[in-house]
Design a protein around this motif. Structure first.
Motif, PDB file in Angstrom:
ATOM      1  N   CYS A  47       9.018  18.448  -5.459  1.00 57.49           N
ATOM      2  CA  CYS A  47       9.731  17.163  -5.353  1.00 57.49           C
ATOM      3  C   CYS A  47      10.920  17.245  -4.399  1.00 57.49           C
ATOM      4  O   CYS A  47      11.704  16.309  -4.289  1.00 57.49           O
ATOM      5  N   LYS A  48      11.052  18.346  -3.721  1.00 59.60           N
ATOM      6  CA  LYS A  48      12.132  18.588  -2.750  1.00 59.60           C
ATOM      7  C   LYS A  48      13.521  18.408  -3.361  1.00 59.60           C
ATOM      8  O   LYS A  48      14.450  17.908  -2.724  1.00 59.60           O
ATOM      9  N   GLY A  49      13.621  18.780  -4.629  1.00 62.67           N
ATOM     10  CA  GLY A  49      14.928  18.742  -5.277  1.00 62.67           C
ATOM     11  C   GLY A  49      15.365  17.390  -5.815  1.00 62.67           C
ATOM     12  O   GLY A  49      16.479  17.228  -6.290  1.00 62.67           O
ATOM     13  N   THR A  50      14.461  16.407  -5.725  1.00 58.20           N
ATOM     14  CA  THR A  50      14.833  15.060  -6.181  1.00 58.20           C
ATOM     15  C   THR A  50      14.546  14.857  -7.669  1.00 58.20           C
ATOM     16  O   THR A  50      15.097  13.949  -8.289  1.00 58.20           O
ATOM     17  N   GLY A  51      13.645  15.655  -8.216  1.00 58.03           N
ATOM     18  CA  GLY A  51      13.245  15.465  -9.611  1.00 58.03           C
ATOM     19  C   GLY A  51      12.234  14.346  -9.784  1.00 58.03           C
ATOM     20  O   GLY A  51      11.787  14.073 -10.886  1.00 58.03           O
ATOM     21  N   LEU A  52      11.898  13.687  -8.673  1.00 60.04           N
ATOM     22  CA  LEU A  52      10.957  12.556  -8.735  1.00 60.04           C
ATOM     23  C   LEU A  52       9.820  12.745  -7.737  1.00 60.04           C
ATOM     24  O   LEU A  52       9.989  13.364  -6.694  1.00 60.04           O
ATOM     25  N   ARG A  53       8.705  12.185  -8.087  1.00 65.22           N
ATOM     26  CA  ARG A  53       7.564  12.209  -7.171  1.00 65.22           C
ATOM     27  C   ARG A  53       7.038  10.792  -6.996  1.00 65.22           C
ATOM     28  O   ARG A  53       7.089   9.985  -7.908  1.00 65.22           O
ATOM     29  N   ASN A  54       6.533  10.497  -5.796  1.00 63.56           N
ATOM     30  CA  ASN A  54       5.981   9.173  -5.503  1.00 63.56           C
ATOM     31  C   ASN A  54       4.483   9.159  -5.714  1.00 63.56           C
ATOM     32  O   ASN A  54       3.791  10.111  -5.373  1.00 63.56           O
ATOM     33  N   ARG A  55       4.045   8.076  -6.277  1.00 68.09           N
ATOM     34  CA  ARG A  55       2.602   7.858  -6.390  1.00 68.09           C
ATOM     35  C   ARG A  55       2.272   6.620  -5.563  1.00 68.09           C
ATOM     36  O   ARG A  55       2.926   5.582  -5.716  1.00 68.09           O
ATOM     37  N   GLN A  56       1.304   6.739  -4.701  1.00 63.88           N
ATOM     38  CA  GLN A  56       0.940   5.637  -3.808  1.00 63.88           C
ATOM     39  C   GLN A  56       0.325   4.457  -4.550  1.00 63.88           C
ATOM     40  O   GLN A  56      -0.228   4.623  -5.630  1.00 63.88           O
ATOM     41  N   ALA A  57       0.429   3.302  -3.924  1.00 65.31           N
ATOM     42  CA  ALA A  57      -0.191   2.109  -4.496  1.00 65.31           C
ATOM     43  C   ALA A  57      -1.714   2.270  -4.506  1.00 65.31           C
ATOM     44  O   ALA A  57      -2.274   3.018  -3.703  1.00 65.31           O
ATOM     45  N   TRP A  58      -2.347   1.573  -5.434  1.00 65.36           N
ATOM     46  CA  TRP A  58      -3.803   1.596  -5.541  1.00 65.36           C
ATOM     47  C   TRP A  58      -4.286   0.285  -4.941  1.00 65.36           C
ATOM     48  O   TRP A  58      -3.967  -0.790  -5.443  1.00 65.36           O
ATOM     49  N   THR A  59      -4.998   0.385  -3.858  1.00 64.46           N
ATOM     50  CA  THR A  59      -5.469  -0.826  -3.185  1.00 64.46           C
ATOM     51  C   THR A  59      -6.991  -0.901  -3.207  1.00 64.46           C
ATOM     52  O   THR A  59      -7.682   0.119  -3.338  1.00 64.46           O
ATOM     53  N   TYR A  60      -7.450  -2.107  -3.100  1.00 66.76           N
ATOM     54  CA  TYR A  60      -8.891  -2.342  -3.085  1.00 66.76           C
ATOM     55  C   TYR A  60      -9.203  -3.361  -1.997  1.00 66.76           C
ATOM     56  O   TYR A  60      -8.539  -4.385  -1.890  1.00 66.76           O
ATOM     57  N   THR A  61     -10.194  -3.068  -1.195  1.00 66.82           N
ATOM     58  CA  THR A  61     -10.630  -3.992  -0.161  1.00 66.82           C
ATOM     59  C   THR A  61     -12.004  -4.534  -0.544  1.00 66.82           C
ATOM     60  O   THR A  61     -12.961  -3.768  -0.668  1.00 66.82           O
ATOM     61  N   ALA A  62     -12.049  -5.843  -0.771  1.00 71.27           N
ATOM     62  CA  ALA A  62     -13.326  -6.474  -1.109  1.00 71.27           C
ATOM     63  C   ALA A  62     -14.065  -6.819   0.186  1.00 71.27           C
ATOM     64  O   ALA A  62     -13.539  -6.617   1.283  1.00 71.27           O
ATOM     65  N   ASP A  63     -15.254  -7.341   0.069  1.00 72.86           N
ATOM     66  CA  ASP A  63     -15.997  -7.749   1.264  1.00 72.86           C
ATOM     67  C   ASP A  63     -15.617  -9.159   1.712  1.00 72.86           C
ATOM     68  O   ASP A  63     -15.434  -9.399   2.894  1.00 72.86           O
ATOM     69  N   PHE A  64     -15.496 -10.073   0.749  1.00 72.32           N
ATOM     70  CA  PHE A  64     -15.187 -11.459   1.097  1.00 72.32           C
ATOM     71  C   PHE A  64     -14.250 -12.103   0.084  1.00 72.32           C
ATOM     72  O   PHE A  64     -14.348 -11.839  -1.111  1.00 72.32           O
TER      73      PHE A  64
END
Ligand SMILES: [Zn+2]
Length: 140
Positions: free
Chosen positions: A73-90
């Motif tokens: 965590c580079k000394g921050t004590g926190l970690r980031n989790r990326q957003a969960w995205t979904y791409t539909a067809d239409f």
């Protein structure tokens, strides 16, 4: 991730022949106001978690016994989790204001049921999945 032959219709490149065919079908539907291709949705926002590999960003070095910054965590004590995205067809906007989000089934993805459930939880309406059959397009 998707398989299938790329197909071009109206100058638009589709991931598969089936998707292109469904687009052609959508254009024939008289209840359709507009069609959005590859619409993207956030199923879960990015978030932070407490790093469980250290104590508020610091660990005791195994080599020297000194207190050092946590590498994870580079000394921050926190970690980031990326957003969960979904791409539909239409994404289809109908004349009556209804919105239909459609995924054309033409590929195998074991995570899809989870994506569908989360999409529906977030949006409150069905994520439609269509399949081509001998008699035409069918919701599955
Ligand atoms: Zn840490």
């Amino acid at each position: 991730m998707r398989s299938g032959k790329q197909t071009v219709v109206d100058g638009i490149t589709f991931d598969s022949q089936t998707e292109a065919e469904y687009y052609e079908y959508l254009k024939t539907r008289d209840d359709v106001e507009s069609i959005k291709l590859q619409p993207q949705y956030i199923l879960m926002d990015e978030f932070k978690i407490t790093c469980s590999r250290c104590d508020l960003g610091y660990v005791t070095s195994e080599k020297t016994g000194k207190i050092i910054k946590c590498k994870t965590c580079k000394g921050t004590g926190l970690r980031n989790r990326q957003a969960w995205t979904y791409t539909a067809d239409f994404e289809v906007l109908c004349h009556d204001g209804r919105v239909q989000v459609i995924d054309v089934k033409g590929f195998a993805n074991e995570r899809f049921p989870l994506v569908r459930k989360m999409f529906e939880y977030q949006n409150g309406y069905e994520l439609l999945v269509v399949k081509k059959t001998k008699t035409g397009w069918r919701y599955v």
